[in-house]
Enzyme design. Structure first.
Site, PDB file in Angstrom:
ATOM      1  N   GLY A  34       0.810  -1.216   0.000  1.00 30.31           N
ATOM      2  CA  GLY A  34       0.000   0.000   0.000  1.00 30.31           C
ATOM      3  C   GLY A  34       0.844   1.267   0.000  1.00 30.31           C
ATOM      4  O   GLY A  34       2.085   1.198   0.012  1.00 30.31           O
ATOM      5  N   ASP A  35       0.175   2.400  -0.076  1.00 25.98           N
ATOM      6  CA  ASP A  35       0.812   3.732  -0.069  1.00 25.98           C
ATOM      7  C   ASP A  35       1.703   3.962  -1.277  1.00 25.98           C
ATOM      8  O   ASP A  35       2.661   4.737  -1.217  1.00 25.98           O
ATOM      9  CB  ASP A  35       1.648   3.951   1.209  1.00 25.98           C
ATOM     10  CG  ASP A  35       0.877   3.628   2.469  1.00 25.98           C
ATOM     11  OD1 ASP A  35      -0.282   4.057   2.549  1.00 25.98           O
ATOM     12  OD2 ASP A  35       1.422   2.945   3.353  1.00 25.98           O
ATOM     13  N   GLU A  36       1.418   3.306  -2.370  1.00 22.97           N
ATOM     14  CA  GLU A  36       2.287   3.426  -3.555  1.00 22.97           C
ATOM     15  C   GLU A  36       1.997   4.684  -4.363  1.00 22.97           C
ATOM     16  O   GLU A  36       2.718   4.984  -5.327  1.00 22.97           O
ATOM     17  CB  GLU A  36       2.109   2.212  -4.482  1.00 22.97           C
ATOM     18  CG  GLU A  36       2.615   0.901  -3.906  1.00 22.97           C
ATOM     19  CD  GLU A  36       1.529   0.135  -3.144  1.00 22.97           C
ATOM     20  OE1 GLU A  36       0.448   0.725  -2.905  1.00 22.97           O
ATOM     21  OE2 GLU A  36       1.759  -1.025  -2.793  1.00 22.97           O
TER      22      GLU A  36
ATOM     23  N   LYS B  16      -1.447   5.294  -5.304  1.00 21.33           N
ATOM     24  CA  LYS B  16      -2.590   4.898  -6.156  1.00 21.33           C
ATOM     25  C   LYS B  16      -3.536   6.077  -6.369  1.00 21.33           C
ATOM     26  O   LYS B  16      -4.122   6.221  -7.428  1.00 21.33           O
ATOM     27  CB  LYS B  16      -3.370   3.749  -5.498  1.00 21.33           C
ATOM     28  CG  LYS B  16      -2.572   2.465  -5.413  1.00 21.33           C
ATOM     29  CD  LYS B  16      -3.379   1.357  -4.780  1.00 21.33           C
ATOM     30  CE  LYS B  16      -3.687   1.591  -3.319  1.00 21.33           C
ATOM     31  NZ  LYS B  16      -2.516   1.652  -2.440  1.00 21.33           N
TER      32      LYS B  16
ATOM     33  N   ALA C 262      -7.670   2.741   4.773  1.00 19.47           N
ATOM     34  CA  ALA C 262      -6.967   3.125   3.552  1.00 19.47           C
ATOM     35  C   ALA C 262      -7.019   4.647   3.434  1.00 19.47           C
ATOM     36  O   ALA C 262      -7.918   5.281   3.976  1.00 19.47           O
ATOM     37  CB  ALA C 262      -7.649   2.494   2.349  1.00 19.47           C
ATOM     38  N   GLY C 263      -6.050   5.202   2.750  1.00 18.03           N
ATOM     39  CA  GLY C 263      -6.096   6.644   2.528  1.00 18.03           C
ATOM     40  C   GLY C 263      -5.386   6.974   1.240  1.00 18.03           C
ATOM     41  O   GLY C 263      -4.266   6.547   1.038  1.00 18.03           O
ATOM     42  N   HIS C 264      -6.083   7.630   0.346  1.00 13.69           N
ATOM     43  CA  HIS C 264      -5.448   8.048  -0.903  1.00 13.69           C
ATOM     44  C   HIS C 264      -5.223   9.545  -0.847  1.00 13.69           C
ATOM     45  O   HIS C 264      -6.121  10.293  -0.479  1.00 13.69           O
ATOM     46  CB  HIS C 264      -6.341   7.745  -2.099  1.00 13.69           C
ATOM     47  CG  HIS C 264      -6.529   6.285  -2.349  1.00 13.69           C
ATOM     48  ND1 HIS C 264      -5.491   5.388  -2.277  1.00 13.69           N
ATOM     49  CD2 HIS C 264      -7.612   5.578  -2.679  1.00 13.69           C
ATOM     50  CE1 HIS C 264      -5.955   4.187  -2.566  1.00 13.69           C
ATOM     51  NE2 HIS C 264      -7.230   4.269  -2.803  1.00 13.69           N
TER      52      HIS C 264
ATOM     53  N   GLN D 251      -4.953  -0.574  -0.124  1.00 20.18           N
ATOM     54  CA  GLN D 251      -3.759  -1.290   0.365  1.00 20.18           C
ATOM     55  C   GLN D 251      -2.953  -1.861  -0.812  1.00 20.18           C
ATOM     56  O   GLN D 251      -2.870  -1.207  -1.830  1.00 20.18           O
ATOM     57  CB  GLN D 251      -4.158  -2.380   1.362  1.00 20.18           C
ATOM     58  CG  GLN D 251      -4.575  -1.823   2.713  1.00 20.18           C
ATOM     59  CD  GLN D 251      -6.059  -1.837   2.936  1.00 20.18           C
ATOM     60  OE1 GLN D 251      -6.793  -2.514   2.266  1.00 20.18           O
ATOM     61  NE2 GLN D 251      -6.505  -1.067   3.889  1.00 20.18           N
TER      62      GLN D 251
HETATM   63  P1  GDP Z   1      -2.012   5.522  -1.924  1.00 23.80           P
HETATM   64  O1  GDP Z   1      -2.728   5.028  -0.725  1.00 23.80           O
HETATM   65  O2  GDP Z   1      -1.432   4.410  -2.729  1.00 23.80           O
HETATM   66  O3  GDP Z   1      -2.804   6.489  -2.746  1.00 23.80           O
HETATM   67  O4  GDP Z   1      -0.754   6.309  -1.401  1.00 23.80           O
HETATM   68  P2  GDP Z   1      -0.743   7.552  -0.408  1.00 23.80           P
HETATM   69  O5  GDP Z   1      -1.634   8.577  -0.925  1.00 23.80           O
HETATM   70  O6  GDP Z   1      -0.935   7.113   0.981  1.00 23.80           O
HETATM   71  O7  GDP Z   1       0.781   7.973  -0.481  1.00 23.80           O
HETATM   72  C1  GDP Z   1       1.323   8.444  -1.608  1.00 23.80           C
HETATM   73  C2  GDP Z   1       1.968   9.786  -1.276  1.00 23.80           C
HETATM   74  O8  GDP Z   1       2.958  10.048  -2.234  1.00 23.80           O
HETATM   75  C3  GDP Z   1       1.005  10.942  -1.366  1.00 23.80           C
HETATM   76  O9  GDP Z   1       1.357  11.921  -0.444  1.00 23.80           O
HETATM   77  C4  GDP Z   1       1.198  11.460  -2.782  1.00 23.80           C
HETATM   78  O10 GDP Z   1       0.880  12.827  -2.943  1.00 23.80           O
HETATM   79  C5  GDP Z   1       2.652  11.239  -2.959  1.00 23.80           C
HETATM   80  N1  GDP Z   1       3.105  10.970  -4.320  1.00 23.80           N
HETATM   81  C6  GDP Z   1       2.454  10.306  -5.317  1.00 23.80           C
HETATM   82  N2  GDP Z   1       3.264  10.197  -6.396  1.00 23.80           N
HETATM   83  C7  GDP Z   1       4.444  10.812  -6.066  1.00 23.80           C
HETATM   84  C8  GDP Z   1       5.691  10.992  -6.744  1.00 23.80           C
HETATM   85  O11 GDP Z   1       5.895  10.565  -7.866  1.00 23.80           O
HETATM   86  N3  GDP Z   1       6.686  11.650  -6.041  1.00 23.80           N
HETATM   87  C9  GDP Z   1       6.513  12.114  -4.781  1.00 23.80           C
HETATM   88  N4  GDP Z   1       7.544  12.746  -4.180  1.00 23.80           N
HETATM   89  N5  GDP Z   1       5.355  11.936  -4.101  1.00 23.80           N
HETATM   90  C10 GDP Z   1       4.352  11.296  -4.735  1.00 23.80           C
END
Ligand code: GDP
Length: 434
Positions: free
Chosen positions: A23-25, A27, A50-52, A236
């Site tokens: 997770g936290d990729e 998405k 979960a949190g996007h 996740q």
């Molecule tokens: P999700 O749950 O997969 O959507 O991931 P999260 O939102 O929890 O975490 C992703 C974090 O990385 C967020 O703060 C996004 O704004 C940030 N993010 C996404 N893509 C990039 C990137 O290419 N570079 C950087 N530095 N941050 C990114």
């Protein structure tokens, strides 16, 4: 124009986006992009753990239950039956988003499956109690009741969103649950649950959500038959999948592509699966992580990538990119392409390493994902030169530093997955197509 970058991903009417590791990729950012060309965005699993995070022109937006398509006025957003819903949390999240100026109309651009299970007070209490009992063996749950709500679904004592619409039905369902839980809590010396208070709170929340509670599976099947573009939003990641993840340090739902059908009511059909991976690895909470960086480099990576949970603020564990894990998750999820995010974060971290195999405690070397003893597996690495240039402004692959290009090509070679898109910053336009 940016949508063109993802043209391949949306060439099939249905696209499923899954996190490749834990997770936290990133998405949220990818789904935000893809949703611009999509009719329906559907969450198929997980809960409000979960949190996007979306970085929009208007600022940062964190979503927990509401699908990321909500920022696009034309998309219909669906919380599928595979999601467990805390109705009180959902009402609060909708209000917060509306206060941000987003248009949310239940029954129009936000639909909730009547079959989705509900998290109640009993589940939160049980979650925190069970995690405390586990002591050193704790799983690292967020304590929000998600695991117990899924367990009760399996035990056939769960409450579904549709139950909230009829006070008599709700009370009958709650009564059975409360009797069971009070027996458990009583033996643990905890105070009993108050059935009347729970009933009143849930009925009020159900009344508020009523216009959105529908047979979402039927809506989606009709949409699919009509050729509508559907984006299935995973929560996740594949390695937290109940079946295929790093058990028992997993979530209680099917976070990989398997959950996309059971969690929506859509029939199995051909779709594009896009796996999202960071240019390095992170994991939040407990559990095995063979390529983890425990020392100074890991700390620097956490700071550079701002690796703190968007829901809980917990620091994320950081490590090198793990091609064994990504290849495995790619195979399990059916991903045919990867989006690699956070390449910008690796600036100045050379030499870069890729985990390419594990050495198991008995000395056996494996390139497959073991079901046991992963915590004692030692990662074997290949080393590649790093890059010191700022890549956040780069928009063409050939303009990336040569070492960054070679690093991405090595990932492709070891994972056998094609990298279609590279993200070089949190903002919408910080994207490189291949
Ligand atoms: P999700 O749950 O997969 O959507 O991931 P999260 O939102 O929890 O975490 C992703 C974090 O990385 C967020 O703060 C996004 O704004 C940030 N993010 C996404 N893509 C990039 C990137 O290419 N570079 C950087 N530095 N941050 C990114």
């Amino acid at each position: 124009m940016l949508r063109r970058f993802f043209a391949i991903a949306v060439s099939m009417p249905t696209t499923c986006v899954v996190g490749i590791l834990w997770g936290d990729e990133g998405k949220g950012k990818v789904i935000d992009f893809l949703a611009a060309d999509t009719d329906f965005v559907v969450r198929f699993g997980g809960g409000h753990n979960a949190g996007h995070t979306l970085v929009l022109p208007s600022g940062k937006l964190v979503l927990h239950l509401v699908p990321s398509g909500i920022v696009h006025p034309h998309t219909v957003n669906v919380i599928g039956n595979g999601v467990v819903v805390d109705p009180v949390h959902l009402c609060g999240e909708i209000e917060k988003l509306q206060a941000r100026g987003l248009r949310i109309e239940l029954g129009r651009n936000l639909l909730l499956s009547e079959r989705a299970h509900v998290i109640v007070e009993a589940h939160r209490r049980q979650d925190q109690w069970a995690e405390a009992l586990r002591g050193a063996g704790r799983i690292g749950t967020t304590g929000r009741g998600i695991g117990p709500a899924y367990s009760d679904r399996c035990a056939r004592v769960g409450i579904r969103l549709g139950d909230l619409l009829d006070e008599k039905r709700l009370r009958a369902a709650l009564q059975a649950l409360v009797e069971q839980k009070n027996a458990l809590f009583g033996s643990a010396g905890m105070p009993p649950l108050d059935l009347d208070a729970m009933c009143a709170q849930l009925f009020a929340a159900g009344d508020r959500l009523r216009p959105g509670i529908v047979d979402a599976g039927a809506v989606l099947r009709r949409a699919h038959a009509a050729g509508k573009r559907i984006l299935l939003e995973g929560a996740q990641g594949c390695l937290l999948d109940l079946e295929h993840g790093t058990y028992p340090y997993v979530t209680s739902s099917h976070a990989s592509t398997g959950g996309a059908f059971s969690g929506t009511g859509l029939p199995p059909h051909a779709m594009t699966v896009v796996g999202i991976a960071k240019a390095y690895s992170t994991r939040v909470g407990e559990g095995p992580f063979p390529s983890e960086l425990k020392g100074e480099i890991g700390d620097r990576l956490r700071t550079a990538g701002n690796e703190f949970g968007s829901t809980t603020g917990r620091p994320r564990r950081c490590g090198w990119f793990d091609t064994v894990a990504v290849r495995y998750s790619g195979a399990v999820s059916g991903a045919t392409e990867l989006v690699v995010t956070n390449l910008d974060v690796l600036r100045g971290f050379g030499p870069l390493r890729l985990a390419v195999a594990y050495r198991m405690p008995d000395g056996v070397r494996t390139e497959d994902m073991p079901a046991f003893d992963l915590a004692s597996a030692e990662a074997e690495y290949v080393e590649l030169p790093g890059f010191d240039e700022d890549v956040r402004g780069v928009r063409r692959f050939q303009d990336l530093p040569r070492n960054a290009q070679a690093y991405l090509q090595a990932i492709e070679q070891h994972t056998k997955l094609r990298i279609r898109t590279i993200s070089v910053g949190p903002e919408r336009d910080q994207v490189i197509p291949r």
